[in-house]
Design a protein around this motif. Structure first.
Motif, PDB file in Angstrom:
ATOM      1  N   LYS A  16      -5.580   8.650  -2.628  1.00 33.20           N
ATOM      2  CA  LYS A  16      -4.152   8.859  -2.890  1.00 33.20           C
ATOM      3  C   LYS A  16      -3.262   8.167  -1.854  1.00 33.20           C
ATOM      4  CE  LYS A  16      -3.223  12.457  -5.575  1.00 33.20           C
ATOM      5  NZ  LYS A  16      -3.091  13.792  -6.156  1.00 33.20           N
ATOM      6  N   ARG A  74       4.309  11.700 -11.071  1.00 31.04           N
ATOM      7  CA  ARG A  74       5.466  10.955 -10.567  1.00 31.04           C
ATOM      8  C   ARG A  74       5.347   9.473 -10.934  1.00 31.04           C
ATOM      9  NH1 ARG A  74       7.252  10.798  -4.192  1.00 31.04           N
ATOM     10  NH2 ARG A  74       8.720   9.080  -4.372  1.00 31.04           N
ATOM     11  N   GLN A  83      -1.059   6.289  -5.545  1.00 32.84           N
ATOM     12  CA  GLN A  83      -0.502   7.438  -4.822  1.00 32.84           C
ATOM     13  C   GLN A  83      -0.302   8.670  -5.693  1.00 32.84           C
ATOM     14  OE1 GLN A  83       2.929   5.991  -2.251  1.00 32.84           O
ATOM     15  NE2 GLN A  83       2.492   4.196  -3.498  1.00 32.84           N
ATOM     16  N   TYR A  84       0.122   8.475  -6.922  1.00 35.86           N
ATOM     17  CA  TYR A  84       0.535   9.616  -7.735  1.00 35.86           C
ATOM     18  C   TYR A  84      -0.436   9.793  -8.897  1.00 35.86           C
ATOM     19  CZ  TYR A  84       4.695   8.186  -5.163  1.00 35.86           C
ATOM     20  OH  TYR A  84       5.559   7.795  -4.172  1.00 35.86           O
ATOM     21  N   ARG A 113      -0.127   5.852 -10.020  1.00 35.53           N
ATOM     22  CA  ARG A 113       0.846   4.798  -9.733  1.00 35.53           C
ATOM     23  C   ARG A 113       0.768   4.380  -8.282  1.00 35.53           C
ATOM     24  NH1 ARG A 113       1.522   5.591 -13.981  1.00 35.53           N
ATOM     25  NH2 ARG A 113      -0.493   4.601 -13.864  1.00 35.53           N
ATOM     26  N   GLY A 114       0.498   3.107  -8.075  1.00 39.92           N
ATOM     27  CA  GLY A 114       0.392   2.589  -6.722  1.00 39.92           C
ATOM     28  C   GLY A 114      -0.744   3.219  -5.930  1.00 39.92           C
TER      29      GLY A 114
END
Lengths: 125, 544
Positions: B218, B313, B264-265, B261-262
């Motif tokens: 993450k 997110r 991270q989320y 997403r990225g």
């Protein structure tokens, strides 16, 4: 073990060259991307985290050789050496520094980044 | 479909009864593998034939008679400590009906109910101690097939539990063979060749077992799928270590993150399986796919998750969101922030939620919002900021809310606002700023407020404001609180008179109004004089 690294903006290019030397190919030039971590003073960092072997930390701190795959000299070895000179390696979390490439051991990447004094900031992804 | 080897299959049992006797009901159970089974014989229902032979034709007519769901006898190496065998023996003793799950080597599964009728054990020279378990089935079986990409349907099928599809590097040269190894390539099993890869070593997922899954740090971990020209518009089924659900999605052509997403989320910490199909799956197909992932290690429900921070997110590809179980959630920080394609939202259970920071912020396509239970919420910082397509808002319970910073800011399409309970609110900084379609405002309880900076600023259509709105306020500032509004003279008079009536102590304080009407000479201006005598700096339309 898991290594989590905080790379300040000023060292990103150098650190990505070091990542290519220690990694596997051109793809590792993207290791340090978005600056979505921030210390208490507002300095921004790119975060990266990956499981590594025990030998990796020794290799990362030894003399650097151009990787065998880099026959076209994509890697800037001078930049990689600068990044290595800025490398701080710790078996426990230490505070990230805006002039150092700080690499800390910890089981959970997010917990380690928090222990390094960094908070997540939203950036365009 | 190809033929499937028997080796690798196994049987599991559960003493529990499913809520419904379908895939969704069975997957919700907790399952225990029966150890040391050497065979799962064929089983399935069978009708007894009923015949009738007319005298005139002499032809035997055949009909379906009684239906028997059948029985099997499973040969076992006897292990008195095996948890699965213990459940079977328990069912024999109790005479209770229990649940069975057959898992094949291709990971497809079949569920059925039955009763254990016998469990004899024996021993002999030249053999391990053996047993056999006779089961009489009492209900029809429920087959959960692999997701179907028949007819050339586009999409992706990723299975982190299928080791044969995982490779350590993006080129697929080195297979994943053990827990702890990186996952740099996950083969697409849909047949479309949309393999997921990651060329950057630090961004690769990590394979883990118990159950088999690909974990995410993450920070930056994700695989990339190149979505072909035309994109995908259909259904995503995502099985994770924390929950499994199906979503409507529209994903444009190009690179798409698998793993959040990225990096991270993501709604969980590991991927077990993921399907994206161009063309919506039916309810049954989606349920079966969820069951398939759950049968292979994904957690069925989000029902025990307490912290939903950043789960969905920036998932702007979501066009619909399922009614998942969020009843244990206390922290909804950033949960659906920037889900820009959602037009509606289900009535999820947020009754335990206390933190609603940024929860639905920037959900710019939401045209309606349900009456979710926010009664335990204390922090509504930015909760619906910039939900700029909402035209109305339900009477949610915000009675425990303390922080209303930016809560409905930039909800520019709201034409009305309900009389919510804000009696505990202390911070109203920017709360309704730029709600520029509101023409009037209800008499909300602001008695605990201490910060009204910019609260109604840029509500450019706000003409009507009630009297006595601040009578019980004990402190605070009103910097730019009514800047760029359209207040009538009565309304600005109401506000100023109420501030005088309030218990706000004398001191250096600020009140700003611009736009709309100037305060009246008879009511508003004397109130201003009083406030200035108490130390206030007051700026109003007309320049008094």
């Amino acid at each position: 073990m898991r290594l989590t690294i905080a790379c300040p903006d000023a060292l990103r290019d150098d650190a990505n060259n070091l990542a290519m030397v220690l990694g596997y190919g051109l793809g590792d030039a993207l290791t340090y991307g978005a600056l979505n971590w921030q210390d208490a003073e507002g300095n921004l960092y790119a975060g990266a985290s990956l499981p590594v072997s025990d030998a990796f930390t020794t290799t990362a701190q030894s003399g650097l050789q151009r990787p065998s795959w880099d026959t076209d000299s994509h890697v800037n070895m001078a930049a990689a050496n600068r990044a290595q000179a800025a490398l701080v390696f710790s078996l426990t979390p230490v505070a990230a520094m805006p002039n150092k490439l700080t690499a800390c051991v910890g089981d959970d990447a997010l917990t380690t980044l928090a222990a390094m004094g960094l908070t997540h900031v939203a950036v365009e992804i | 479909m190809a033929l499937t080897e028997g080796i690798g299959g196994f049987l599991s049992v559960s003493a529990a009864t499913p809520a419904t006797f379908d895939a969704a009901g069975y997957v919700a159970l907790s399952w225990t593998e029966v150890g040391e089974a050497s065979d799962v014989p064929e089983f399935g229902g069978a009708y007894s034939p009923v015949t009738f032979t007319p005298l005139k034709s002499g032809i035997v007519n055949k009909f379906h008679g009684e239906l028997n769901y059948g029985s099997i006898t499973i040969p076992l190496g006897y292990d008195s400590n095996d948890a699965g065998q213990i459940i079977l023996l328990g069912a024999l003793a109790s005479k209770n009906e229990i649940s069975f799950r057959e898992t094949r080597s291709d990971k497809s599964v079949r569920y059925i109910r039955g009763k254990v009728m016998s469990f004899p054990r024996g021993q002999s020279v030249g053999s391990v101690n053996m047993a056999s378990c006779n089961i009489e089935f009492t209900r029809g079986d429920v087959e959960v097939p692999l997701p179907i990409f028949a007819g050339g349907a586009e999409g992706v099928l990723l299975e982190a539990f299928d080791l044969s599809t995982l490779f350590q590097n993006s080129a697929g040269a080195t297979p994943v063979t053990a827990a702890g190894q990186p996952v740099g390539r996950m083969l697409d099993k849909s047949g479309n060749g949309n393999h997921a890869t990651q060329a950057t070593a630090a961004r690769r997922l990590t394979y883990q077992t118990g159950p088999a899954r690909a974990t995410l740090d993450k920070v930056d971990d994700r695989l990339l799928v190149t979505v072909p020209t035309g994109g995908f518009t259909g259904t995503m089924v995502l099985g994770t270590d924390q929950g499994t659900a199906s979503y409507g999605v529209t994903i444009p052509a190009g690179s798409y993150d698998i793993g959040g997403r990225g990096g991270q989320y993501f709604p969980g910490n590991a991927i077990v399986g993921q399907v994206i199909r161009d063309g919506a799956l039916s309810y049954e197909e989606a349920a079966a796919t969820e069951a398939y992932f759950v049968g292979n290690g994904a957690t069925a429900s989000y029902g025990v998750v307490t912290n939903f921070t950043d789960f969905w997110r920036d998932w702007s590809e979501l066009t619909s969101f399922p009614l998942i179980d969020t009843s244990a959630g206390t922290n909804f920080n950033n949960t659906w922030w920037n889900c820009t394609s959602l037009t509606s939202f289900p009535l999820v259970d947020t009754s335990a939620g206390t933190v609603f920071n940024n929860t639905w912020r920037d959900c710019r396509s939401l045209t309606s919002f349900p009456l979710v239970d926010t009664s335990a919420g204390t922090n509504f910082d930015n909760t619906w900021w910039n939900c700029n397509s909402l035209t109305s808002f339900p009477l949610v319970d915000t009675s425990a809310g303390i922080d209303f910073n930016n809560t409905w800011r930039d909800c520019i399409s709201l034409t009305s606002f309900p009389l919510i309970d804000t009696s505990s609110g202390t911070v109203f900084n920017n709360t309704w700023r730029n709600c520029r379609s509101l023409t009037s405002f209800p008499l909300v309880d602001t008695s605990s407020g201490i910060d009204f900076n910019n609260t109604w600023r840029d509500c450019t259509s706000l003409t009507s404001f009630p009297a006595s709105a601040f009578d019980n306020v004990k402190g605070g500032n009103f910097i730019s609180a009514f800047t760029n509004t359209a207040l009538t003279q009565t309304s600005i008079d109401n506000i100023l008179v109420s501030l005088v009536a309030s218990g706000i102590a004398a001191g250096t304080r600020v009140f700003n109004q611009s736009g709309g009407s100037a305060p009246s000479a008879g009511t508003g201006q004397p109130a201003i004089d009083t406030l200035r005598s108490r130390g206030w700096t007051v700026t109003v339309t007309g320049g008094y």
